[in-house]
Every structure is written in C-alpha cells, then in structure tokens.
Design a protein around this motif. Structure first.
Motif, PDB file in Angstrom:
ATOM      1  N   GLU A  43     -20.841  -2.030  18.429  1.00 22.32           N
ATOM      2  CA  GLU A  43     -19.623  -2.479  17.742  1.00 22.32           C
ATOM      3  C   GLU A  43     -18.454  -1.542  18.074  1.00 22.32           C
ATOM      4  OE1 GLU A  43     -16.881  -4.416  15.351  1.00 22.32           O
ATOM      5  OE2 GLU A  43     -18.734  -5.118  16.288  1.00 22.32           O
ATOM      6  N   ALA A  44     -18.728  -0.223  18.153  1.00 23.87           N
ATOM      7  CA  ALA A  44     -17.685   0.748  18.504  1.00 23.87           C
ATOM      8  C   ALA A  44     -17.174   0.503  19.921  1.00 23.87           C
ATOM      9  CB  ALA A  44     -18.224   2.168  18.367  1.00 23.87           C
ATOM     10  N   LEU A  45     -18.083   0.172  20.852  1.00 20.64           N
ATOM     11  CA  LEU A  45     -17.680  -0.126  22.236  1.00 20.64           C
ATOM     12  C   LEU A  45     -16.801  -1.375  22.281  1.00 20.64           C
ATOM     13  CD1 LEU A  45     -21.031   0.514  24.189  1.00 20.64           C
ATOM     14  CD2 LEU A  45     -18.994   1.958  24.208  1.00 20.64           C
ATOM     15  N   ARG A  46     -17.161  -2.377  21.466  1.00 15.14           N
ATOM     16  CA  ARG A  46     -16.363  -3.617  21.406  1.00 15.14           C
ATOM     17  C   ARG A  46     -14.950  -3.297  20.905  1.00 15.14           C
ATOM     18  NH1 ARG A  46     -14.621  -7.802  17.972  1.00 15.14           N
ATOM     19  NH2 ARG A  46     -15.143  -6.613  16.108  1.00 15.14           N
ATOM     20  N   GLN A  47     -14.882  -2.506  19.839  1.00 18.08           N
ATOM     21  CA  GLN A  47     -13.569  -2.183  19.272  1.00 18.08           C
ATOM     22  C   GLN A  47     -12.732  -1.357  20.247  1.00 18.08           C
ATOM     23  OE1 GLN A  47     -14.059  -0.531  15.345  1.00 18.08           O
ATOM     24  NE2 GLN A  47     -15.091  -2.361  14.571  1.00 18.08           N
ATOM     25  N   GLU A  48     -13.423  -0.510  21.024  1.00 16.84           N
ATOM     26  CA  GLU A  48     -12.721   0.328  22.015  1.00 16.84           C
ATOM     27  C   GLU A  48     -12.064  -0.549  23.087  1.00 16.84           C
ATOM     28  OE1 GLU A  48     -14.124   3.842  24.978  1.00 16.84           O
ATOM     29  OE2 GLU A  48     -15.158   3.755  23.060  1.00 16.84           O
ATOM     30  N   ILE A  49     -12.816  -1.545  23.578  1.00 19.52           N
ATOM     31  CA  ILE A  49     -12.251  -2.469  24.594  1.00 19.52           C
ATOM     32  C   ILE A  49     -11.054  -3.200  23.995  1.00 19.52           C
ATOM     33  CG2 ILE A  49     -12.639  -4.627  25.855  1.00 19.52           C
ATOM     34  CD1 ILE A  49     -15.389  -3.809  26.477  1.00 19.52           C
ATOM     35  N   ASN A  50     -11.241  -3.732  22.774  1.00 23.44           N
ATOM     36  CA  ASN A  50     -10.170  -4.508  22.149  1.00 23.44           C
ATOM     37  C   ASN A  50      -8.944  -3.642  21.839  1.00 23.44           C
ATOM     38  OD1 ASN A  50     -11.838  -6.684  22.338  1.00 23.44           O
ATOM     39  ND2 ASN A  50     -12.285  -6.863  20.144  1.00 23.44           N
ATOM     40  N   ALA A  51      -9.192  -2.355  21.504  1.00 25.62           N
ATOM     41  CA  ALA A  51      -8.078  -1.447  21.166  1.00 25.62           C
ATOM     42  C   ALA A  51      -7.207  -1.176  22.395  1.00 25.62           C
ATOM     43  CB  ALA A  51      -8.621  -0.136  20.612  1.00 25.62           C
ATOM     44  N   ALA A  52      -7.796  -1.301  23.595  1.00 20.32           N
ATOM     45  CA  ALA A  52      -7.012  -1.097  24.830  1.00 20.32           C
ATOM     46  C   ALA A  52      -6.102  -2.294  25.114  1.00 20.32           C
ATOM     47  CB  ALA A  52      -7.968  -0.858  26.006  1.00 20.32           C
ATOM     48  N   ARG A  53      -6.218  -3.341  24.290  1.00 21.68           N
ATOM     49  CA  ARG A  53      -5.392  -4.559  24.400  1.00 21.68           C
ATOM     50  C   ARG A  53      -5.343  -5.123  25.818  1.00 21.68           C
ATOM     51  NH1 ARG A  53      -0.098  -2.929  23.016  1.00 21.68           N
ATOM     52  NH2 ARG A  53       0.533  -5.103  23.141  1.00 21.68           N
ATOM     53  N   PRO A  54      -6.534  -5.513  26.358  1.00 25.55           N
ATOM     54  CA  PRO A  54      -6.508  -6.144  27.681  1.00 25.55           C
ATOM     55  C   PRO A  54      -5.704  -7.443  27.621  1.00 25.55           C
ATOM     56  CG  PRO A  54      -8.655  -6.456  26.641  1.00 25.55           C
ATOM     57  CD  PRO A  54      -7.893  -5.516  25.764  1.00 25.55           C
TER      58      PRO A  54
END
Length: 398
Positions: free
Chosen positions: A245-256
C-alpha cells in the motif's frame, strides 16, 4: 484473481491456506500389509475405521497397506472434494478469472482427493507432500488401471491418474532464485521424473537424491491448479500488505500524468485492484509493446475487430496491446520488496522487476503435457515473445 477467488473466500475454499499445529495429532504412518485374493476380504480390512491404501493388482489380488496413528505428525488434505476429510478445497484455475464470471468447467482434471501434506509437530516442523488423499472411508484406492508397482524393498507404491507434480526452485524463494526441475510425487512420497504424458501408465524414473520435503517457494501442481508453498520463515522477508500500500501511495504521490491528456493518473486502492472492479477515470493504461503509461483514450486502433490488441502508442508509434494496469495484490508472490516498475504481458498486473522476471522464467504445467510461464496474479499465459514490460511514467509537467 489477484489475491482472492472470483466469488470471494468461502470456508475451506479460499485463495490462501495457513497450516497450524493441530490441538491433537492426526498423522498416520504405514503399519500392517495384507495380501488379499478376494474382493470381499478387502472390504473386511477396510471397514475397521482405520486408514489404508489399497493397490488392486488384478481382479483376484489386492494389496492393502494399513496405516496407524502417528502422534508426531499432523496431516492436511487438499482436493476438489468438499467432503470432510479435505481440509483445503481447490477449484480449477481459469486463466484471467474475473469477478462474477461463472466459467463452466465441463470436466475437472483435479482429483477429488488430490494430495496430502504431513507436517512434523516438533521443530523444524518439516512438511512432506504425498500424492492422493484419504477419502471419507479413510481409504486411498488405486484401481487396476492406476500406475503402481512393488519396490525392491517390498513396499507398494503408485501414482494418481493425473499426478501431483512438484518443483523446488534453486536457491529457495528469493530474488536470486532460478526455476528447478518438475518432478512427480508418488503415493508414498518418492520422487520420480515426469511420465511421457500426465496420465501415462508407465511411471518415470526414481530420483534417489531428491525428496518430497516442501521448501520455501515450492510449487505443487494438481493438474488444473498450482499451489505455491511458503514457509513461516520465508514470509518474514516478503512485503506486507502495508508495504504494498505504501508503494502504491508513493507512485500516486509522484502524480504521474497521461502524456497526451495531461490528466493525473492514480493506481486504484488494493481493495479495488483485488476485486478487479470497474475501471476508474484515473486508471493508468499501458502500451505493452513499449511500456508508455497513459490514461484511457479511444484512438490509435489498428483493428476494429479486436479494439485493444493492436493500438499505436502516440509517443513512439509502436503497435501492440493496450491494457489497464493493476497492482499485484498477493504479497506472497513477490520475491523482493522492490518498487512496482514492471507489468506482465499481456494481462497488465504490476509488481517489482525481480518478481516479474522470476515468474516469467517459471514454466507452469498446462493441460496434460505442455508448460508455459503465467502471471501468478491471474494465471494468464505470458506472451512468448515478451513476458514483461518496463513501465515508463511521465511526471507532472508543472
């Protein structure tokens, strides 16, 4: 599937099973051998309420091996039957199985009483696998047509119709692991090379220097479903649901961003990914041939008949499948805790580079004599030319 069965986990039918030490030992071990010359005699032996394995050699001769209680082991049985001796009910795996899709299976190839796992009750809790499970009358019955034989030391052994295959990966289940060799396990737990076809009557050759002890990462194939065995120790090194879940949030936080629509993309929550529910507006899509990640758009079709199999990437003009991306939810399939940077081709399940490469090298049994690599999250056969794709995200322009 992605971590749960299409209709959810129910009772003894679920996507993962945990083995615990039983309050009371229920293991059994071979004891008395009877050679019987009439069918009636075998009934007399089998109705004592004692575990036994019957080997029918001919119409007139049956060898019955009685099993007695073993206070040092616990037995867990796996099969298609829903009868009470089966601890874990397994169903046929349909490649790419979706929520609510009732795929009719005309004839299952999984045995009703497929196999049994016997665990020692004391450390190191060694677990061994054996073909066939005891039925409701506590019997394993190998009929006249089943492959069976007498070993040089005099004990009987045999194989089940479609067999129980096991593969121990080289180097356990880590990022350094490599595929091992598929073997067949006999009713008494010996290791054999594969038969010519899955149900051939002639057994393979005995492999004396290998055992039926399950190791972290061992794969067990029941001809219709493949199980992954993980040890308690091995799972300590596996990412947790929190970590994924932390990895998912990290990707989303980078706002691709979608390089064409310039809208921000976001991977759906693990619950949504697990359910494969309706696609969301921000869902990332990928051109698998090149790895460019976009939002959904409706142009670039090369074929009207199969809309998303031949799409041209607007970034690099490469043509190939265009699919939505889903994070792989079952943590036990990850060989490391790396970032989700690669997708399986053609299904679009995403996990770490080392996990993708590991699974794309594993030949899983398919049907009665074929092997092919498959996505562990949905069992879709991987493309022979390109099993995985590195994802190329575009960061925000602002």
């Amino acid at each position: 599937y992605n971590g749960s069965l299409p209709n959810g986990d129910r009772g003894r039918r679920k996507s993962r099973f945990a083995l615990y030490r039983r309050t009371k030992a229920n293991g059994v071990k071979p004891s008395t051998v009877h050679i019987l010359n009439t069918p009636q005699a075998s009934k007399a032996v089998n109705c004592k309420g004692q575990h036994s394995i019957s080997y029918t050699l001919s119409r007139n001769q049956t060898v019955v091996v009685e099993y007695s209680h073993d206070k040092d082991t616990d037995m867990f049985q796996i099969g298609r039957s829903t009868e009470s001796p089966i601890d874990f009910v397994v169903t046929d795996t349909i490649a790419g199985g979706q929520e609510g899709e009732e795929t009719p299976i005309t004839q299952s190839t999984i045995s009703r009483f497929a196999c049994r796992v016997v665990c020692e009750r004391n450390p190191p809790f060694t677990a061994r696998i054996y073909a066939a499970g005891f039925d409701s009358s506590k019997n394993i019955f190998l009929g006249e047509k089943a492959a069976k034989w007498k070993n040089p030391d005099g004990h009987m052994d045999g194989l089940t119709t479609n067999g129980v295959l096991v593969m121990h990966p080289k180097g356990g289940f880590t990022e350094e692991s490599k595929p091992g060799v598929w073997r067949e396990i006999s009713v008494c737990g010996d290791v054999y090379t594969l038969r010519e076809t899955r149900s051939a009557q002639t057994p393979g050759k005995l492999v004396e220097n290998e055992s039926n002890i399950l190791q972290d990462g061992s794969l067990v194939d029941l001809c219709g479903a493949t199980l992954l065995w993980r040890t308690a120790e091995g799972l300590f090194h596996t990412p947790t649901q929190k970590h994924l879940e932390a990895l998912r949030q990290e990707i989303n936080a980078a706002r691709p961003q979608c390089p064409v629509g310039l809208n921000t993309l976001a991977f759906p929550s693990m619950q949504r990914s697990r359910a494969l529910s309706s696609l969301e507006d921000k869902q990332p899509w990928v051109y698998l041939a090149c790895g460019h990640v976009h939002g959904y758009h409706n142009w670039g079709h090369r074929s009207e008949q199969e809309p998303n199999t031949q799409r041209e990437c607007p970034m690099c003009r490469m043509v190939g499948p265009y699919v939505p991306l889903w994070l792989g939810c079952e943590a036990a399939f990850y060989v490391d805790t790396g970032a989700p940077t690669h997708a399986f081709v053609p299904c679009g399940h995403v996990c770490s580079e080392k996990s993708v490469k590991y699974w794309s090298e594993i030949p899983l049994p398919h049907g009665t004599h074929a092997f092919h690599a498959a996505c562990p999250f949905c069992a879709t056969q991987l493309s022979l030319t390109q099993g995985c794709s590195k994802l190329i995200f575009q960061g925000p322009v602002d």
